[in-house]
Design an enzyme around this catalytic site. Structure first.
Site, PDB file in Angstrom:
ATOM      1  N   THR A 240       0.861  -1.179   0.000  1.00 16.44           N
ATOM      2  CA  THR A 240       0.000   0.000   0.000  1.00 16.44           C
ATOM      3  C   THR A 240       0.898   1.229   0.000  1.00 16.44           C
ATOM      4  O   THR A 240       1.937   1.244   0.672  1.00 16.44           O
ATOM      5  CB  THR A 240      -0.956  -0.016   1.207  1.00 16.44           C
ATOM      6  OG1 THR A 240      -1.549   1.269   1.348  1.00 16.44           O
ATOM      7  CG2 THR A 240      -0.262  -0.362   2.513  1.00 16.44           C
TER       8      THR A 240
ATOM      9  N   GLU B 295      -5.077  -2.344   4.795  1.00 16.22           N
ATOM     10  CA  GLU B 295      -4.664  -2.982   6.049  1.00 16.22           C
ATOM     11  C   GLU B 295      -5.774  -3.833   6.653  1.00 16.22           C
ATOM     12  O   GLU B 295      -5.531  -4.611   7.565  1.00 16.22           O
ATOM     13  CB  GLU B 295      -4.274  -1.898   7.069  1.00 16.22           C
ATOM     14  CG  GLU B 295      -2.929  -1.226   6.821  1.00 16.22           C
ATOM     15  CD  GLU B 295      -2.976  -0.120   5.773  1.00 16.22           C
ATOM     16  OE1 GLU B 295      -4.004   0.008   5.063  1.00 16.22           O
ATOM     17  OE2 GLU B 295      -1.985   0.623   5.661  1.00 16.22           O
TER      18      GLU B 295
HETATM   19  P1  AMP Z   1      -6.586   1.872   0.476  1.00 16.92           P
HETATM   20  O1  AMP Z   1      -5.750   1.298   1.543  1.00 16.92           O
HETATM   21  O2  AMP Z   1      -5.820   2.333  -0.707  1.00 16.92           O
HETATM   22  O3  AMP Z   1      -7.693   0.972   0.098  1.00 16.92           O
HETATM   23  O4  AMP Z   1      -7.257   3.187   1.068  1.00 16.92           O
HETATM   24  C1  AMP Z   1      -8.022   3.142   2.230  1.00 16.92           C
HETATM   25  C2  AMP Z   1      -8.569   4.500   2.522  1.00 16.92           C
HETATM   26  O5  AMP Z   1      -9.571   4.857   1.556  1.00 16.92           O
HETATM   27  C3  AMP Z   1      -9.295   4.589   3.839  1.00 16.92           C
HETATM   28  O6  AMP Z   1      -8.414   4.725   4.926  1.00 16.92           O
HETATM   29  C4  AMP Z   1     -10.184   5.801   3.630  1.00 16.92           C
HETATM   30  O7  AMP Z   1      -9.453   7.001   3.812  1.00 16.92           O
HETATM   31  C5  AMP Z   1     -10.549   5.683   2.155  1.00 16.92           C
HETATM   32  N1  AMP Z   1     -11.876   5.075   2.014  1.00 16.92           N
HETATM   33  C6  AMP Z   1     -12.179   3.794   1.802  1.00 16.92           C
HETATM   34  N2  AMP Z   1     -13.517   3.625   1.709  1.00 16.92           N
HETATM   35  C7  AMP Z   1     -14.076   4.841   1.890  1.00 16.92           C
HETATM   36  C8  AMP Z   1     -15.407   5.344   1.932  1.00 16.92           C
HETATM   37  N3  AMP Z   1     -16.465   4.566   1.744  1.00 16.92           N
HETATM   38  N4  AMP Z   1     -15.588   6.666   2.161  1.00 16.92           N
HETATM   39  C9  AMP Z   1     -14.540   7.486   2.354  1.00 16.92           C
HETATM   40  N5  AMP Z   1     -13.262   7.083   2.314  1.00 16.92           N
HETATM   41  C10 AMP Z   1     -13.024   5.780   2.089  1.00 16.92           C
END
Ligand code: AMP
Length: 553
Positions: free
Chosen positions: A193, A340
């Protein structure tokens, strides 16, 4: 929290089978039912489940014959395909670790992740040969490559130490492999990530975690709501890359259900819309920007997607986007999670009253981040570590416990400790929670805008700005300001047919929300930058780090 050790234990019969929660157990039900449903790759390949299971066995033999040993890490660079699905099973089932290489990272980052994960064998689609060939000398841990191709038995010359083409190797391998038992806490998968700073970080998941996540995701997608999102009558097509958190774990659920699955290969919105229509896809998942691309594709122009259920996540969807989707017949739900967390943490749940509204009128409820899913213990804490009130307004950081969270970062123990401060996984997300237990993500902690002592949610502001009829897409970031600490700045993409747009137009538009008390006047961006496209991350999310650096320089 206290912990008791004096609980009652009864010895097992000596011959009792200690059933380990291994990924191979996820195949059993569809295998014994001999599901005749198809697994399809684009318009190029299809097979039934019997063939799929046989190919998983053959792949296991190919890997074992190539010298793979339990504990080895196998890298995969492929588009979303039936081959990838086979890797989701065969690699962990022989006790090796599947590394889903993020092919959208820069060459430098890809090199970093493959070296850091210590990939020993790499399955690589021929499309990525030009990317990896120049790096071969630096990929010291990689002993062999297996070439993946969309054409059957295709041999493309490469300087890599290739042992051949996937299809040919599968064809020549034995059709049965006796998958062993082993410790359910063995690592099954890993991927990287990219945060706001530093090198990519490796997260990892065990067999037990993936099995529990799969069972839970199946329950959440299938049991709640009137029709559920994913059931045995559905047809599934991912629109989140398989390298991103195992396509959110849904391929494991779909395979367990033995349903028809459609893999779209390299994401081409026109083809994906055609596949959705032609194959009768009823369930997909994607980040909001991919949904936007699908909705604005030429192929989608005169189409009604009635009956297509879509789970969006990875970023906050705007109200405008959910409405556009509803107008096209798409039933959208929101999920929240992160790399994570395997990823599922929360999902949209409608109240009984909301369920009776029309799809369009449900939009506001459908963009809510949702309620924690089964077995997820979620708290929102303030700066002192105290849980905030459940009033839908107080905000704090989301911290979680669940059976399927990465237990650290691979070979980054200090970062792992930071993630797990006080025994809770710290998400770095700011949210509120209502009396009904509905979570609403407000921002990443790092993206919150602090202006003149006020606290502005960039997501809330994006939501309001995106409702302007001239605006096609928007990203809001805070930029340093001598007087106010930070000021909001909006980067916008205009609709094709819109007139000139300026900061004043936006200011006038947002004033009505100031007058109604929804936002303060400090929230109105002091700068609006019109661009052709909003910068995106490797998985298509708005790249705020890049936007900030572009706007500051
Ligand atoms: P990733 O690890 O690249 O999948 O990113 C995860 C991050 O995406 C989370 O910590 C949030 O900040 C954001 N995220 C995931 N789902 C949502 C959602 N439904 N609404 C707002 N932010 C989200």
């Amino acid at each position: 929290m206290s912990y008791i050790t004096s609980t009652k234990k009864i010895s097992s019969a000596q011959s009792a089978y200690q059933y380990p929660l291994l990924i191979k157990s996820l195949m059993l039900s569809a295998q014994s039912r001999k599901s005749t449903k198809e697994i399809i790759y684009r318009d190029q390949f299809n097979m039934n489940y019997t063939t799929f299971f046989e190919r998983v066995h053959r792949l296991a033999n190919v890997l074992i014959n190539s010298g793979v040993k339990p504990g080895d890490t196998i890298g995969v660079l492929d588009w979303d395909s039936h081959r990838y699905l086979e890797c989701f099973y065969a690699i962990p089932m022989i006790g090796a670790v599947l590394h889903m290489v993020n092919v959208r990272l820069s060459a430098e980052q890809i090199l970093y992740t493959m070296k850091h994960a210590e990939d020993s064998i790499v399955l690589i689609h021929n499309d990525f040969l030009p990317l990896i060939e120049p790096l071969e000398d630096q990929l010291c841990s990689v002993e062999r490559y297996i070439q993946l191709s969309d054409k059957q038995h295709e041999n493309i010359d490469t300087s890599l130490a290739s042992i051949g083409d996937y299809e040919t190797l599968l064809f020549e391998a034995e059709s049965h492999y006796d998958f062993p038992d082993f410790d359910e806490d063995s690592v099954a998968t890993t991927f990287y990530t990219t945060g706001t700073t530093g090198d990519p970080k490796g997260v990892f998941f065990t067999h037990k975690q993936l099995v529990l996540h799969t069972l839970n995701e199946m329950a959440m997608l299938g049991c709640y709501g009137e029709n559920g999102l994913l059931r045995e009558t559905d047809v599934y097509m991912p629109a989140t890359p398989m390298f991103h958190v195992h396509a959110w774990g849904v391929p494991y659920v779909a395979t367990m259900l033995g349903i028809k699955q459609v893999y779209p290969g390299k994401y081409e919105p026109e083809l994906m819309v055609q596949l959705q229509q032609n194959e009768g896809v009823t369930f997909s998942h994607c980040v909001p920007t991919v949904l936007q691309l699908l909705l604005t594709s030429k192929a989608a122009r005169n189409i009604n997607f009635n009956g297509w259920k879509l789970l969006t996540g990875g970023a906050a969807p705007t109200l405008n986007l959910v409405r556009q989707a509803a107008e096209k017949g798409i039933e959208l739900s929101t999920g929240y999670g992160m790399s994570e967390t395997c990823p599922l943490l929360t999902i949209t749940r409608l109240s009984q009253a909301e369920s009776t509204l029309s799809l369009l009128d449900q939009s506001e409820a459908r963009i809510r981040t949702g309620c924690p899913v089964n077995m997820v213990n979620l708290k929102i804490i303030d700066d002192d570590g105290e849980a905030v009130s459940h009033d839908g307004e107080s905000v704090g950081e989301v911290v979680v416990r669940a059976p399927w969270l990465t237990q650290s970062y691979y070979r980054e123990a200090l970062k792992g400790e930071e993630l797990w401060q006080g025994g809770w996984l710290h998400t770095g997300d700011v949210a509120s929670i209502s009396a009904a237990g509905i979570v609403q993500i407000k921002d990443r902690i790092k993206d919150v805008i602090k202006t003149g002592g006020e606290w502005v949610s960039s997501l809330d502001l994006e939501n309001l700005i995106s409702s302007h009829p001239n605006i096609n897409a928007v990203a809001v970031v805070g930029l340093p300001d001598e007087q106010w600490d930070e000021r909001p700045c909006a980067m916008v993409v205009l609709n094709n047919d819109s007139d000139l747009f300026s900061v004043n137009v936006l200011e006038n538009y947002l004033l009505k929300y100031v007058l109604s008390g929804q936002i303060t006047k400090w929230t109105i961006p002091s700068r609006v930058v019109i661009v052709e496209e909003i910068p995106k991350t490797s998985i298509g999310k708005i790249d705020k780090k890049l936007i900030r650096s572009k706007l500051i320089n």
